[in-house]
Write a protein that holds these residues in place. Structure first.
Motif, PDB file in Angstrom:
ATOM      1  N   GLY A  77     -58.579  89.168  43.139  1.00 41.38           N
ATOM      2  CA  GLY A  77     -59.814  89.343  42.434  1.00 41.38           C
ATOM      3  C   GLY A  77     -59.909  89.179  40.841  1.00 41.38           C
ATOM      4  N   ARG A  78     -60.859  88.666  40.011  1.00 38.87           N
ATOM      5  CA  ARG A  78     -60.898  88.644  38.831  1.00 38.87           C
ATOM      6  C   ARG A  78     -62.181  88.809  38.233  1.00 38.87           C
ATOM      7  NH1 ARG A  78     -55.840  86.923  37.564  1.00 38.87           N
ATOM      8  NH2 ARG A  78     -54.804  85.592  38.789  1.00 38.87           N
ATOM      9  N   SER A  79     -62.820  90.167  38.911  1.00 39.17           N
ATOM     10  CA  SER A  79     -64.012  90.348  38.240  1.00 39.17           C
ATOM     11  C   SER A  79     -64.507  91.785  38.334  1.00 39.17           C
ATOM     12  CB  SER A  79     -65.188  89.581  39.038  1.00 39.17           C
ATOM     13  OG  SER A  79     -65.072  89.695  40.517  1.00 39.17           O
ATOM     14  N   LEU A  80     -65.061  92.223  37.492  1.00 42.42           N
ATOM     15  CA  LEU A  80     -65.848  93.772  37.250  1.00 42.42           C
ATOM     16  C   LEU A  80     -67.091  93.539  37.737  1.00 42.42           C
ATOM     17  CD1 LEU A  80     -65.519  96.253  34.633  1.00 42.42           C
ATOM     18  CD2 LEU A  80     -67.527  95.065  34.902  1.00 42.42           C
ATOM     19  N   TYR A  81     -67.522  94.695  38.555  1.00 45.95           N
ATOM     20  CA  TYR A  81     -68.836  94.789  39.038  1.00 45.95           C
ATOM     21  C   TYR A  81     -69.283  96.100  38.513  1.00 45.95           C
ATOM     22  CZ  TYR A  81     -67.371  91.450  42.610  1.00 45.95           C
ATOM     23  OH  TYR A  81     -66.851  90.367  42.891  1.00 45.95           O
ATOM     24  N   ILE A  82     -70.733  96.040  38.060  1.00 48.01           N
ATOM     25  CA  ILE A  82     -71.449  97.072  37.655  1.00 48.01           C
ATOM     26  C   ILE A  82     -72.708  97.271  38.713  1.00 48.01           C
ATOM     27  CG2 ILE A  82     -72.829  98.283  35.766  1.00 48.01           C
ATOM     28  CD1 ILE A  82     -71.281  96.179  33.875  1.00 48.01           C
ATOM     29  N   VAL A  83     -72.618  98.764  39.212  1.00 50.06           N
ATOM     30  CA  VAL A  83     -73.815  99.115  40.278  1.00 50.06           C
ATOM     31  C   VAL A  83     -74.981  98.980  39.399  1.00 50.06           C
ATOM     32  CG1 VAL A  83     -74.890 100.634  41.872  1.00 50.06           C
ATOM     33  CG2 VAL A  83     -72.291 100.143  41.741  1.00 50.06           C
ATOM     34  N   VAL A  84     -75.998  98.292  39.583  1.00 48.34           N
ATOM     35  CA  VAL A  84     -77.526  98.428  39.071  1.00 48.34           C
ATOM     36  C   VAL A  84     -78.382  99.008  39.873  1.00 48.34           C
ATOM     37  CG1 VAL A  84     -79.416  96.860  38.288  1.00 48.34           C
ATOM     38  CG2 VAL A  84     -77.289  96.269  38.063  1.00 48.34           C
ATOM     39  N   SER A  85     -78.130  99.047  41.319  1.00 43.61           N
ATOM     40  CA  SER A  85     -79.034  99.936  42.061  1.00 43.61           C
ATOM     41  C   SER A  85     -78.167 100.077  43.442  1.00 43.61           C
ATOM     42  CB  SER A  85     -80.313  99.189  42.276  1.00 43.61           C
ATOM     43  OG  SER A  85     -80.423  98.073  43.016  1.00 43.61           O
ATOM     44  N   GLY A  86     -78.637 101.050  44.154  1.00 43.25           N
ATOM     45  CA  GLY A  86     -77.828 101.328  45.202  1.00 43.25           C
ATOM     46  C   GLY A  86     -76.407 102.024  45.040  1.00 43.25           C
ATOM     47  N   ARG A  87     -75.653 102.281  46.353  1.00 42.77           N
ATOM     48  CA  ARG A  87     -74.409 102.882  46.249  1.00 42.77           C
ATOM     49  C   ARG A  87     -73.289 102.098  47.010  1.00 42.77           C
ATOM     50  NH1 ARG A  87     -74.697 107.779  49.506  1.00 42.77           N
ATOM     51  NH2 ARG A  87     -76.063 106.552  50.800  1.00 42.77           N
ATOM     52  N   LEU A 118     -59.798 102.865  51.304  1.00 39.19           N
ATOM     53  CA  LEU A 118     -58.647 102.228  51.908  1.00 39.19           C
ATOM     54  C   LEU A 118     -58.491 102.472  53.255  1.00 39.19           C
ATOM     55  CD1 LEU A 118     -55.739 103.821  49.515  1.00 39.19           C
ATOM     56  CD2 LEU A 118     -56.631 101.437  49.343  1.00 39.19           C
ATOM     57  N   GLU A 119     -58.898 101.307  53.936  1.00 38.59           N
ATOM     58  CA  GLU A 119     -59.333 101.252  55.289  1.00 38.59           C
ATOM     59  C   GLU A 119     -60.498 102.155  55.639  1.00 38.59           C
ATOM     60  OE1 GLU A 119     -55.708 101.448  57.608  1.00 38.59           O
ATOM     61  OE2 GLU A 119     -54.872  99.825  56.734  1.00 38.59           O
ATOM     62  N   ASP A 120     -60.147 103.266  56.337  1.00 42.03           N
ATOM     63  CA  ASP A 120     -61.066 104.185  56.763  1.00 42.03           C
ATOM     64  C   ASP A 120     -61.198 105.394  55.672  1.00 42.03           C
ATOM     65  OD1 ASP A 120     -61.894 102.646  58.987  1.00 42.03           O
ATOM     66  OD2 ASP A 120     -60.845 103.825  60.411  1.00 42.03           O
ATOM     67  N   ARG A 121     -60.231 105.456  54.973  1.00 39.64           N
ATOM     68  CA  ARG A 121     -60.513 106.754  53.933  1.00 39.64           C
ATOM     69  C   ARG A 121     -61.028 106.311  52.684  1.00 39.64           C
ATOM     70  NH1 ARG A 121     -55.553 108.792  50.568  1.00 39.64           N
ATOM     71  NH2 ARG A 121     -54.878 106.649  50.875  1.00 39.64           N
ATOM     72  N   GLU A 122     -62.142 107.335  52.616  1.00 35.64           N
ATOM     73  CA  GLU A 122     -62.942 106.933  51.462  1.00 35.64           C
ATOM     74  C   GLU A 122     -62.283 107.609  50.124  1.00 35.64           C
ATOM     75  OE1 GLU A 122     -67.318 108.482  50.033  1.00 35.64           O
ATOM     76  OE2 GLU A 122     -67.120 107.528  51.869  1.00 35.64           O
ATOM     77  N   LEU A 123     -62.398 107.002  49.126  1.00 41.08           N
ATOM     78  CA  LEU A 123     -61.788 107.528  47.744  1.00 41.08           C
ATOM     79  C   LEU A 123     -62.817 107.954  46.713  1.00 41.08           C
ATOM     80  CD1 LEU A 123     -59.247 104.553  47.297  1.00 41.08           C
ATOM     81  CD2 LEU A 123     -58.679 106.821  48.307  1.00 41.08           C
ATOM     82  N   ALA A 124     -63.941 107.181  46.777  1.00 39.69           N
ATOM     83  CA  ALA A 124     -65.078 107.464  45.826  1.00 39.69           C
ATOM     84  C   ALA A 124     -66.165 106.695  46.374  1.00 39.69           C
ATOM     85  CB  ALA A 124     -64.460 107.012  44.333  1.00 39.69           C
ATOM     86  N   ARG A 125     -67.476 107.510  45.830  1.00 34.97           N
ATOM     87  CA  ARG A 125     -68.873 106.936  45.994  1.00 34.97           C
ATOM     88  C   ARG A 125     -69.317 106.653  44.457  1.00 34.97           C
ATOM     89  NH1 ARG A 125     -72.180 108.630  50.900  1.00 34.97           N
ATOM     90  NH2 ARG A 125     -70.538 108.793  52.475  1.00 34.97           N
ATOM     91  N   LEU A 126     -69.861 105.504  44.251  1.00 36.40           N
ATOM     92  CA  LEU A 126     -70.099 104.990  43.001  1.00 36.40           C
ATOM     93  C   LEU A 126     -71.617 104.659  43.034  1.00 36.40           C
ATOM     94  CD1 LEU A 126     -67.290 102.833  41.833  1.00 36.40           C
ATOM     95  CD2 LEU A 126     -67.355 105.289  41.603  1.00 36.40           C
ATOM     96  N   GLN A 127     -72.362 105.046  42.050  1.00 34.83           N
ATOM     97  CA  GLN A 127     -73.711 104.784  42.069  1.00 34.83           C
ATOM     98  C   GLN A 127     -74.180 104.071  40.539  1.00 34.83           C
ATOM     99  OE1 GLN A 127     -75.567 108.423  42.831  1.00 34.83           O
ATOM    100  NE2 GLN A 127     -74.938 109.449  40.979  1.00 34.83           N
ATOM    101  N   GLN A 128     -75.437 104.058  40.413  1.00 32.04           N
ATOM    102  CA  GLN A 128     -75.947 103.350  39.032  1.00 32.04           C
ATOM    103  C   GLN A 128     -75.384 103.514  37.975  1.00 32.04           C
ATOM    104  OE1 GLN A 128     -80.089 104.078  38.389  1.00 32.04           O
ATOM    105  NE2 GLN A 128     -80.294 102.476  37.008  1.00 32.04           N
ATOM    106  N   GLY A 129     -74.683 102.523  37.310  1.00 30.84           N
ATOM    107  CA  GLY A 129     -74.071 102.587  36.131  1.00 30.84           C
ATOM    108  C   GLY A 129     -72.499 102.863  36.216  1.00 30.84           C
ATOM    109  N   ALA A 130     -72.141 102.756  37.476  1.00 30.07           N
ATOM    110  CA  ALA A 130     -70.417 102.821  37.685  1.00 30.07           C
ATOM    111  C   ALA A 130     -70.141 101.615  37.762  1.00 30.07           C
ATOM    112  CB  ALA A 130     -70.377 103.660  38.867  1.00 30.07           C
ATOM    113  N   CYS A 131     -68.782 101.055  37.293  1.00 28.45           N
ATOM    114  CA  CYS A 131     -68.257  99.961  37.445  1.00 28.45           C
ATOM    115  C   CYS A 131     -66.924  99.986  38.174  1.00 28.45           C
ATOM    116  CB  CYS A 131     -68.125  99.305  35.949  1.00 28.45           C
ATOM    117  SG  CYS A 131     -67.029 100.227  35.164  1.00 28.45           S
ATOM    118  N   PHE A 132     -66.483  99.166  38.969  1.00 25.87           N
ATOM    119  CA  PHE A 132     -65.248  98.977  39.669  1.00 25.87           C
ATOM    120  C   PHE A 132     -64.888  97.518  39.582  1.00 25.87           C
ATOM    121  CE2 PHE A 132     -69.138  98.057  42.202  1.00 25.87           C
ATOM    122  CZ  PHE A 132     -68.726  97.102  43.034  1.00 25.87           C
ATOM    123  N   GLY A 133     -63.711  97.590  39.923  1.00 25.87           N
ATOM    124  CA  GLY A 133     -62.957  96.140  39.900  1.00 25.87           C
ATOM    125  C   GLY A 133     -62.300  95.879  38.562  1.00 25.87           C
TER     126      GLY A 133
END
Length: 157
Positions: free
Chosen positions: A50-60, A65-80
Motif C-alpha cells: 500500500g502507498r496511501s493514507l486514508y482519513i475518515v470523513v464519515s462512518g467508522r 489482524l484477522e479476527d482480532r480488533e486492534l482499534a476503531r476509528l471515526q471521523q477525523g482519524a487517519c490510517f495507513g
C-alpha cells in the motif's frame, strides 16, 4: 462530496495537518481523492502493498489482524500512514463498520507536498510516535495484568 471549503475545514482539524499553513492545506485538499465504501468493506488487507493514507470523513472503520480488533476509528482519524514512508506490506487490515467516506492521500502526492512544506513530515512522525507509545502502554498494561493474575493462582502440590 465535500465542497473545497468543507475539505479545507475538515483537513485543518485532522491532527497531522493541524499546524500547517492554509495555503498548503488548500493545495493538499485539492489533490486528495474522495472515496466511498459500503459497510463491511475491507479497504486494505494486512500483508498487501500500500502507498496511501486514508482519513475518515464519515462512518467508522476497524483496524484488525484477522479476527482480532486492534482499534476503531471515526471521523477525523487517519490510517495507513506507515505505507507512505516504507515499501513494507500493510501491518493490519482495515474494514468499514458503517458506510464510510474517506479522503485518500497517495505517497507521490505527499512527497510532492513535503518538498514544498517539510513540516508535514514532522507532524506525521509525531502521529506515528504517539501511536507507538499508545501500543507500548497497552502492552505494558496487559503484561502487568497477566503477571498479577498469575501471582494469584494457587500452586498445585
Amino acid at each position: 462530496m465535500l465542497t473545497s471549503v468543507e475539505r479545507l475545514l475538515f483537513i485543518r482539524a485532522v491532527p497531522i495537518f493541524r499546524e500547517l499553513r492554509d495555503d498548503f492545506l488548500v493545495r493538499l485538499a485539492s489533490v486528495m481523492d474522495e472515496l466511498s465504501f459500503p459497510s463491511n468493506h475491507t479497504i486494505f488487507t494486512e500483508g498487501k502493498e500500500g502507498r496511501s493514507l486514508y482519513i475518515v470523513v464519515s462512518g467508522r472503520v476497524k483496524v484488525h489482524l484477522e479476527d482480532r480488533e486492534l482499534a476503531r476509528l471515526q471521523q477525523g482519524a487517519c490510517f495507513g500512514e506507515m505505507s507512505l514512508f516504507d515499501a513494507e506490506p500493510r501491518s493490519a487490515s482495515v474494514t468499514t463498520l458503517d458506510n464510510c467516506e474517506c479522503l485518500m492521500l497517495t505517497q507521490m502526492q505527499l512527497y510532492d507536498a513535503i518538498d514544498e512544506t517539510p513540516e508535514i513530515a514532522i507532524n506525521i512522525i509525531r502521529l506515528l510516535s504517539r501511536r507507538i507509545r499508545e501500543l507500548n502502554q497497552k502492552l505494558n498494561a496487559r503484561e502487568s495484568s497477566i503477571s498479577s493474575d498469575s501471582s494469584r493462582i494457587p500452586e498445585l502440590r
